[in-house]
Scaffold this motif. Structure first.
Motif, short mmCIF file in Angstrom:
data_model
loop_
_atom_site.label_atom_id
_atom_site.label_comp_id
_atom_site.label_asym_id
_atom_site.label_seq_id
_atom_site.Cartn_x
_atom_site.Cartn_y
_atom_site.Cartn_z
N GLU A 65 0.83 -1.21 0.00
CA GLU A 65 0.00 0.00 0.00
C GLU A 65 0.87 1.26 0.00
O GLU A 65 0.58 2.22 -0.71
CB GLU A 65 -0.95 0.01 1.19
CG GLU A 65 -1.91 1.19 1.20
CD GLU A 65 -2.72 1.34 -0.09
OE1 GLU A 65 -2.95 2.50 -0.51
OE2 GLU A 65 -3.10 0.33 -0.70
N ARG A 68 2.32 1.71 -3.42
CA ARG A 68 1.26 2.18 -4.32
C ARG A 68 1.06 3.69 -4.15
O ARG A 68 1.00 4.44 -5.13
CB ARG A 68 -0.03 1.42 -4.04
CG ARG A 68 -1.14 1.66 -5.04
CD ARG A 68 -2.34 0.75 -4.77
NE ARG A 68 -2.04 -0.63 -5.15
CZ ARG A 68 -1.85 -1.64 -4.28
NH1 ARG A 68 -1.97 -1.46 -2.99
NH2 ARG A 68 -1.57 -2.85 -4.71
N GLN A 69 0.95 4.15 -2.92
CA GLN A 69 0.72 5.58 -2.64
C GLN A 69 1.84 6.45 -3.19
O GLN A 69 1.59 7.49 -3.79
CB GLN A 69 0.61 5.82 -1.13
CG GLN A 69 -0.64 5.30 -0.50
CD GLN A 69 -0.59 5.40 1.02
OE1 GLN A 69 0.47 5.59 1.61
NE2 GLN A 69 -1.74 5.26 1.65
#
Length: 121
Positions: A65, A68-69
């Protein structure tokens, strides 16, 4: 007890050198060099050193995550990722990593493609 690849390669100092070599190559790359034009390279090198350390079994971790960010705004393609991987493999080789160890690192890099690549080729 067996050593991690991080310990085997010499720890943070070696990883830092690999990352510096990688960015020397990346900045010269026609494929990905433009991504670094307006980037705080000192900060990026610090993060990348921690990331590669984590991949080698060192004292850091990055979730999918988080990857991804951080990468979503860049709209990276598979070709961009392939170039990054190729340059990293070259840098590892230049710093004395054995072919089998490079393959292990590249397998870990490949496992993180999905959260980083956002644009189809």
């Amino acid at each position: 007890m067996s050593k991690t690849l991080y310990e085997k390669c010499g720890g943070f100092r070696t990883v830092s050198r690999v990352v510096m070599t990688f960015y020397d190559k990346a900045l010269e790359s026609d494929q990905i060099g433009d991504y670094f034009e307006s980037v705080d390279m000192k900060r990026l090198i610090d993060h990348q050193t921690k990331f590669i350390s984590a991949i080698l079994g060192g004292p850091a971790s990055y979730s999918d995550e988080r990857l991804r960010q951080v990468h979503a705004p860049l709209d990276l393609s598979h070709a961009d990722y392939d170039e990054m991987a190729r340059l990293l493999a070259e840098a590892l080789g230049e710093h004395g990593f054995a072919p089998g160890d490079i393959q292990l690192v590249m397998s870990e890099i490949e496992a993180r493609r999905a959260p980083i690549v956002t644009k189809g080729d």
